[in-house]
Design a protein around this motif. Structure first.
Motif: not given
Ligand SMILES: Nc1ncnc2c1ncn2[C@@H]1O[C@H](COP(=O)(O)OP(=O)(O)OP(=O)(O)O)[C@@H](O)[C@H]1O
Length: 312
Positions: A29-34, A55-62, A100-102
């Motif tokens: 979780r980032f604050g209110g965002l899961t 996009n934004g599914a959470g893959k990189t965060t995972f 990394f992605q970049n």
């Molecule tokens: N450090 C952070 N602080 C706050 N929110 C974040 C942070 N990192 C990611 N998020 C949010 O978490 C959600 C998932 O992002 P993430 O980059 O993991 O998705 P993704 O599946 O890798 O997307 P993409 O395919 O576009 O790279 C998004 O809503 C993003 O804005």
């Protein structure tokens, strides 16, 4: 394809399918965002697992939770049965490497130097040994260089060993990233969008390289938006949608799953993450429309519009 095989093995895991990586109930979780919610994922030895999602599914965060870059809000990550610490260098030392992605190369260092940097987690020589350049250090240095040269041969970059990383064409920079990650002798390699921005032939060479990495004993977990690449490469594919694992199975099962197609098209479906909330909003909108003086959602006009209309 330029990939050549070597006699040495990047990973030490026998490809018996036993779990290399086990993520259990990972939530971030980032604050209110899961961003990631209660995700379980296992990668077996000798396996190539794809992780896809819009996009934004959470893959990189995972990925960041797996590699110690983030401390998950909940859940655990284990490598070969041991829970990993939340420190990226300790995760690398344990046996997980990533790209990394970049691209993150040392632009002003040579190709060989970049790979040697990746060796540091496997070099036992300490500071004094390095400063005094004693026999132990020299031996370690020689071994590291030999291994780095094998990896350059493996990735087809031998001829570029003295080139500065920044002067390599894009596809070769991506290869160098993989060579550098392999320099830490990982049992699991995590690749974040390895073919982003590549030409078709570079993508095809990357596929061959990943297959060769697996062949040499390193399991692979790969995030990628290029579906053709994923479905042609992976043994299994997991799909993340709005932070949750929606589907996991063979490439055929995932391709034929209507929920996956719907998730990519943004169409709500029964049981989808967030579908319950969406259904509640829809029901409330319908109720409001049905009520006397209710809003007209089809035309986008709300209560204020109709009130204004009443005044005319
Ligand atoms: N450090 C952070 N602080 C706050 N929110 C974040 C942070 N990192 C990611 N998020 C949010 O978490 C959600 C998932 O992002 P993430 O980059 O993991 O998705 P993704 O599946 O890798 O997307 P993409 O395919 O576009 O790279 C998004 O809503 C993003 O804005």
């Amino acid at each position: 394809m330029t990939t050549t095989t070597t006699t040495t093995t990047p990973g030490t895991t026998p490809a018996d399918g036993s779990p290399v990586l086990e993520a259990s109930g990972v939530t971030m979780r980032f604050g209110g965002l899961t961003a990631v919610q209660n995700v379980d994922l296992t990668v077996g030895s000798g396996e190539i697992l794809g992780l896809i999602g819009p996009n934004g599914a959470g893959k990189t965060t995972f990925f960041n939770c797996l590699t110690g870059l983030y401390v998950p809000t909940e859940g655990t990550v284990s490598y070969k049965g041991k829970v990993l610490p939340h420190r990226s260098h300790l995760v690398t030392q344990a046996g997980i490497a990533r790209t990394f992605q970049n691209i993150r190369l040392f632009a002003n260092m040579t190709v060989l130097e970049n790979v040697l940097v990746g060796r540091h987690t496997r070099t036992r020589e300490g500071l004094w040994s390095a400063l005094l350049r004693g026999p132990g250090f020299k031996k370690a240095e020689r071994e590291s260089e030999e291994r780095a040269m094998e990896l350059l041969e493996f990735t087809g970059l031998t001829a570029k060993r003295e080139h500065l990383a920044r002067n390599l064409p894009y596809g070769e920079q991506r290869k160098l990233e993989i060579a550098r990650a392999l320099a830490s002798e990982p049992g699991l390699l995590l690749l974040d969008e390895p073919t982003a921005g590549m030409t078709a032939s570079e993508t095809s060479a990357t596929r061959d390289l990943v297959l060769a990495v697996r062949e040499q004993g390193t399991a692979v977990l790969v995030i990628e938006h290029d579906m053709r690449f994923i479905f042609n490469l992976c043994d299994r594919v997991a799909v993340l949608v709005q932070g949750q694992k929606l589907v996991e199975g063979s490439p055929e099962q995932v391709q034929n799953d209507d929920r996956v197609v719907a998730a990519y098209l943004g169409t709500p479906f029964e049981g989808a993450p967030g579908a319950e909330e969406a259904a509640e909003v829809q029901a409330a909108e319908q109720a409001a429309t049905a009520a006397p003086g209710g809003s007209d959602t089809a035309t986008g006009r709300g209560r204020n519009d109709s009130e204004e209309g009443g005044k005319d």
